[in-house]
Design an enzyme around this catalytic site. Structure first.
Site, PDB file in Angstrom:
ATOM      1  N   LYS A  25       0.812  -1.220   0.000  1.00  0.00           N
ATOM      2  CA  LYS A  25       0.000   0.000   0.000  1.00  0.00           C
ATOM      3  C   LYS A  25       0.845   1.270   0.000  1.00  0.00           C
ATOM      4  O   LYS A  25       0.323   2.360  -0.222  1.00  0.00           O
ATOM      5  CB  LYS A  25      -0.957  -0.009   1.186  1.00  0.00           C
ATOM      6  CG  LYS A  25      -2.045  -1.057   1.023  1.00  0.00           C
ATOM      7  CD  LYS A  25      -3.124  -0.957   2.065  1.00  0.00           C
ATOM      8  CE  LYS A  25      -4.267  -1.893   1.761  1.00  0.00           C
ATOM      9  NZ  LYS A  25      -3.890  -3.327   1.915  1.00  0.00           N
TER      10      LYS A  25
HETATM   11  C1  LIG Z   1      -4.560  -4.377   1.314  1.00  0.00           C
HETATM   12  C2  LIG Z   1      -3.803  -5.644   1.142  1.00  0.00           C
HETATM   13  C3  LIG Z   1      -4.212  -6.654   0.236  1.00  0.00           C
HETATM   14  C4  LIG Z   1      -5.477  -6.555  -0.576  1.00  0.00           C
HETATM   15  O1  LIG Z   1      -5.392  -5.598  -1.598  1.00  0.00           O
HETATM   16  P1  LIG Z   1      -6.726  -5.086  -2.331  1.00  0.00           P
HETATM   17  O2  LIG Z   1      -6.274  -4.049  -3.272  1.00  0.00           O
HETATM   18  O3  LIG Z   1      -7.603  -4.554  -1.232  1.00  0.00           O
HETATM   19  O4  LIG Z   1      -7.354  -6.272  -2.990  1.00  0.00           O
HETATM   20  C5  LIG Z   1      -3.409  -7.773   0.079  1.00  0.00           C
HETATM   21  N1  LIG Z   1      -2.287  -7.931   0.819  1.00  0.00           N
HETATM   22  C6  LIG Z   1      -1.869  -7.001   1.708  1.00  0.00           C
HETATM   23  C7  LIG Z   1      -0.647  -7.267   2.500  1.00  0.00           C
HETATM   24  C8  LIG Z   1      -2.610  -5.829   1.910  1.00  0.00           C
HETATM   25  O5  LIG Z   1      -2.188  -4.913   2.802  1.00  0.00           O
END
Ligand SMILES: *Cc1c(COP(=O)(O)O)cnc(C)c1O
Length: 431
Positions: free
Chosen positions: A107
């Site tokens: 993220k």
């Molecule tokens: C947020 C997150 C996801 C999921 O991603 P999306 O875009 O919400 O599908 C997967 N793995 C990790 C480690 C995350 O922080």
């Protein structure tokens, strides 16, 4: 480039407006009016093109002139200034490691890009902006780090007391400056309720300009396309389009990958790897969309019961489910299979997966068993150290804390105690 609301009851806006608002006034998600075709020269020369240059050329059409080229180039250079290595795990499965950013989860890219865009848009305005965010763990850290020190923006993060991991808590509480952490004596839903109420409260909105750093914001969603270009750049066998498996919760990341493919990046089949929260795998089977209450799993960043970005995926495929199914499949993987996968992969290859990456690896393995000519990569979205209990249980080995994190863990925690009570939260925001 303009953006319309997928609820079709709000005015069309440009990138700046969409990034500042987050969600359209009719509560719809913003979607680009047209999809730009990727420059074929970029694909041809990708192996000799730098990451910042790739990112700049990918995102420029979406920004549509609301940020001048030199400022945009500066923003993307700061966004992608850490490595994105594609590591092979087996001879048919590689992992694109997205955990080398400041908070060790993927993220970071979205949060860094969005914070810098908002910083740019607001720098000439006299108004001071407050970013409000409720977090169950990962999002808050990425947002805090992304917005740290950005002029004109205060960040207020609400997190549930005793329900985030020690690493996650430090990432929220140790920064200080323009980042304030509120430790809410309640659960994640309490945090989210306080935030939602603040957004509709007249007194607060008269005093502060509030915005959210929610994952549906176009400025967080669109830069996730970069990952897929970086993976393709490192993909050796350009004759074979890679199968791409994405651990998915709210479906923003995979939607960005499908967007990259739709606009010309030569990728193969996509697999959405889910944990027990299986709304999308069921939907692809039954054609019935049935949101559920999220259940807790080992891959907790994917514990989403009503994935909000899926409407964007349907729009990419003109709302045609059959067409979507030729490109996308989905599978739900249990916690038991997740642990077994971490163990098996570690025992046979030495590679340490985190629970999210393990869900993806298992789904990929199942797909490849039925497609003998295929190979591809998974997105490894978090560093195993963020989920030490599961990883140690599976491998029997302690996960080494990376150096950058060791110094963070020494920093003191600063958090304001908050009851799950709106009046108390309101007086904090007004005070
Ligand atoms: C947020 C997150 C996801 C999921 O991603 P999306 O875009 O919400 O599908 C997967 N793995 C990790 C480690 C995350 O922080």
């Amino acid at each position: 480039m303009n953006y319309y609301s997928l609820n079709h009851k709000a005015p069309v806006v440009n990138f700046k407006e969409a990034a500042i608002r987050g969600q359209a006034p009719d509560k719809g998600l913003y979607f680009p009016e047209r999809l730009p075709a990727i420059d074929k020269e970029l694909i041809k020369n990708i192996e000799v093109t730098g990451e910042a240059e790739i990112a700049f050329r990918v995102i420029k059409p979406y920004v549509g002139g609301t940020i001048p080229d030199d400022a945009l180039y500066q923003i993307v250079s700061e966004t992608v200034n850490f490595p994105f290595p594609l590591q092979s795990i087996t001879d048919r499965i590689a992992a694109l490691e997205l955990f080398h950013g400041p908070t060790l989860a993927f993220k970071d890219v979205g949060a860094r890009f969005m914070s810098r865009c908002l910083g740019y848009f607001l720098k000439d305005e006299k108004k001071h902006v407050t970013v409000l965010v409720a977090t169950s763990g990962d999002t808050g850290g990425a947002v805090a780090s992304g917005f740290y020190g950005v002029e004109g923006i205060d960040v207020v993060i609400l997190y549930p007391k005793n329900r985030v991991s020690p690493v996650q808590e430090k990432q929220l509480t140790a920064l200080g400056k323009n980042i304030t952490a509120l430790e809410v004596n309640g659960n994640f839903d309490d945090c989210q309720r306080l935030v939602k109420q603040a957004f509709i409260d007249k007194d607060i909105n008269a005093k502060r300009f509030l915005t959210s750093a929610n994952s549906i914001n176009v400025a967080r969603w669109l830069p996730q396309q970069f990952y897929y270009f970086f993976a393709y750049k490192q993909w050796q066998d350009k004759q074979t389009a890679p199968v791409v498996t994405v651990p998915s919760g709210n479906f923003g990341n995979i939607c960005a990958g499908l967007l990259a493919k739709s606009t010309g990046l030569p990728l193969g089949h996509f697999i959405a790897a889910c944990n027990a929260n299986d709304v999308v795998p069921s939907f692809l089977q039954t054609a019935h969309w049935e949101p559920k209450k999220a259940v807790a799993t080992l891959s907790n960043a994917m514990d989403v019961g009503d994935p909000s970005n899926f409407v964007r995926i349907m729009q990419l495929f003109d709302q045609l489910l059959l067409q979507l199914k030729t490109t996308l499949s989905a599978e739900s993987i249990s916690d038991a299979a997740t642990i077994n996968t971490i163990k098996d992969v570690f025992d046979t290859t030495g590679y340490v997966l985190d629970p999210h990456g393990a869900v993806a690896f298992k789904a990929m393995e199942n797909y490849l068993a039925e497609h003998q000519q295929s190979k591809g990569f998974i997105l490894e979205t978090a560093h195993p150290v963020k989920f030490p209990d599961a990883v140690q249980q599976a491998t029997g080995k302690e996960v080494r804390v990376p150096e950058a994190l060791q110094s963070l863990m020494q920093q003191p925690k600063h958090a304001i105690a908050m009851q799950p009570d709106f009046e108390m939260f309101k007086s904090y925001l007004l005070g």
